[in-house]
Design an enzyme around this catalytic site. Sequence first.
Site, PDB file in Angstrom:
ATOM      1  N   ARG A  55       0.799  -1.225   0.000  1.00 30.32           N
ATOM      2  CA  ARG A  55       0.000   0.000   0.000  1.00 30.32           C
ATOM      3  C   ARG A  55       0.831   1.275   0.000  1.00 30.32           C
ATOM      4  NH1 ARG A  55      -2.819  -3.996   1.836  1.00 30.32           N
ATOM      5  NH2 ARG A  55      -0.909  -4.449   2.950  1.00 30.32           N
ATOM      6  N   THR A  56       1.816   1.337   0.889  1.00 30.09           N
ATOM      7  CA  THR A  56       2.536   2.609   1.046  1.00 30.09           C
ATOM      8  C   THR A  56       3.258   2.974  -0.242  1.00 30.09           C
ATOM      9  OG1 THR A  56       2.797   2.131   3.389  1.00 30.09           O
ATOM     10  CG2 THR A  56       4.185   3.863   2.482  1.00 30.09           C
ATOM     11  N   LYS A  84      25.652  -4.462  -2.898  1.00 28.57           N
ATOM     12  CA  LYS A  84      27.126  -4.463  -2.987  1.00 28.57           C
ATOM     13  C   LYS A  84      27.742  -3.828  -1.746  1.00 28.57           C
ATOM     14  CE  LYS A  84      26.859  -3.437  -7.938  1.00 28.57           C
ATOM     15  NZ  LYS A  84      27.172  -2.342  -8.868  1.00 28.57           N
ATOM     16  N   ARG A 105      11.688   3.593   3.235  1.00 29.76           N
ATOM     17  CA  ARG A 105      11.262   2.618   4.261  1.00 29.76           C
ATOM     18  C   ARG A 105      12.473   1.755   4.598  1.00 29.76           C
ATOM     19  NH1 ARG A 105       5.992  -1.173   4.233  1.00 29.76           N
ATOM     20  NH2 ARG A 105       5.147   0.817   4.922  1.00 29.76           N
ATOM     21  N   HIS A 133       5.538   5.513  11.535  1.00 26.85           N
ATOM     22  CA  HIS A 133       5.019   5.460  10.162  1.00 26.85           C
ATOM     23  C   HIS A 133       4.085   6.672  10.037  1.00 26.85           C
ATOM     24  CE1 HIS A 133       3.677   4.118   6.373  1.00 26.85           C
ATOM     25  NE2 HIS A 133       3.379   2.854   6.625  1.00 26.85           N
TER      26      HIS A 133
HETATM   27  N1  ASP Z   1       1.682  -1.797   6.708  1.00 23.24           N
HETATM   28  C1  ASP Z   1       1.925  -1.330   8.051  1.00 23.24           C
HETATM   29  C2  ASP Z   1       3.399  -1.046   8.263  1.00 23.24           C
HETATM   30  O1  ASP Z   1       4.165  -1.060   7.322  1.00 23.24           O
HETATM   31  C3  ASP Z   1       1.351  -2.225   9.082  1.00 23.24           C
HETATM   32  C4  ASP Z   1       1.920  -3.618   9.195  1.00 23.24           C
HETATM   33  O2  ASP Z   1       2.828  -3.996   8.459  1.00 23.24           O
HETATM   34  O3  ASP Z   1       1.416  -4.348  10.051  1.00 23.24           O
HETATM   35  O4  ASP Z   1       3.799  -0.766   9.369  1.00 23.24           O
END
Ligand code: ASP
Length: 305
Positions: A55-56, A84, A105, A133
């Site tokens: 999703r993100t 590397k 991320r 987040h």
């Molecule tokens: N998608 C969310 C996160 O990246 C929640 C999860 O992974 O549980 O933190």
Amino acid sequence: MSLRGRDVISLKDFSRVEIDWLLEKSDSMEAYARTGTNLLRGKMMGTLFFEPSTRTRLSFESAMMRLGGGVIGFAEPRVASVEKGENLADTVRTVENYADILVIRHPLEGAARLAADFASVPVINAGSGAEEHPTQALLDLFTIKKELGSIDGITIALVGDLRYGRTVHSLAYGLSLYKVKLHLVSPELLRMRPEVVLDIKNRIKVTETPEMEPLLPELDVLYMTRIQKERFADLAEYEKIKGSYRLNASQLRSAKDRMIVMHPLPRADEIDFEVDRTRHAKYFRQMWYGLLTRMALLASILEPG
Ligand code: ASP
């Protein structure tokens, strides 16, 4: 108000006025989301994803493209020079030559902050280990506002893995800027980090309990989360507490009519599929709100002056 050039690392860096402004702006993105716009034509977003995401990453990419901008990046560090042995600072100093904003991320806490220290372009934290987040929290607040009309006045329970779940940390900071009653529901082992609880307790009423069901009748928002298996050092510990909470449709009979069930997704087994068909389920709608929130963020950080 302007967020031009701002980093988005922690929700703690945002005031209530700024969040309210962003939520208003998210609302105004709906038309652009449907038709597209050239607002960010010529701008490029770089995505650096060192951890899995559906999703993100996709919603950031979709948001940028709907605003007329372009996207580069990797979702799999093994295909980048990270494999590397390139360090994070050098990766950031590379990609910033090609992009006007970085979305990162990373499994390590502090990684997004470090990236922002090295980058000369704005950095958005799309998940830093078990820490925060912030953009998920913004979309969660937007969901509550859209579905319930107001964030002030609500009673909300955050349920599940409050220790390793990063979304609940950012969301707790965000909620503490409003007049809410907050219940933290988790097994003893997975209680919310003390530094977060101490911080938010200064501003709002917080209770901690392992029991979810007795709270259901008083809630306006039930925010379920997954036990974060990948963050357990000892899998035996995970085995002991997995499946601690399972929400099914019959439990929802005691809930208020307007109570909404949210989840950052992905779900494991904490929400039965039968709940999806109830009027309470908002976790799929939440993703649409996420697109609008991320459009609003990108537009306000990159908008030409
Ligand atoms: N998608 C969310 C996160 O990246 C929640 C999860 O992974 O549980 O933190």
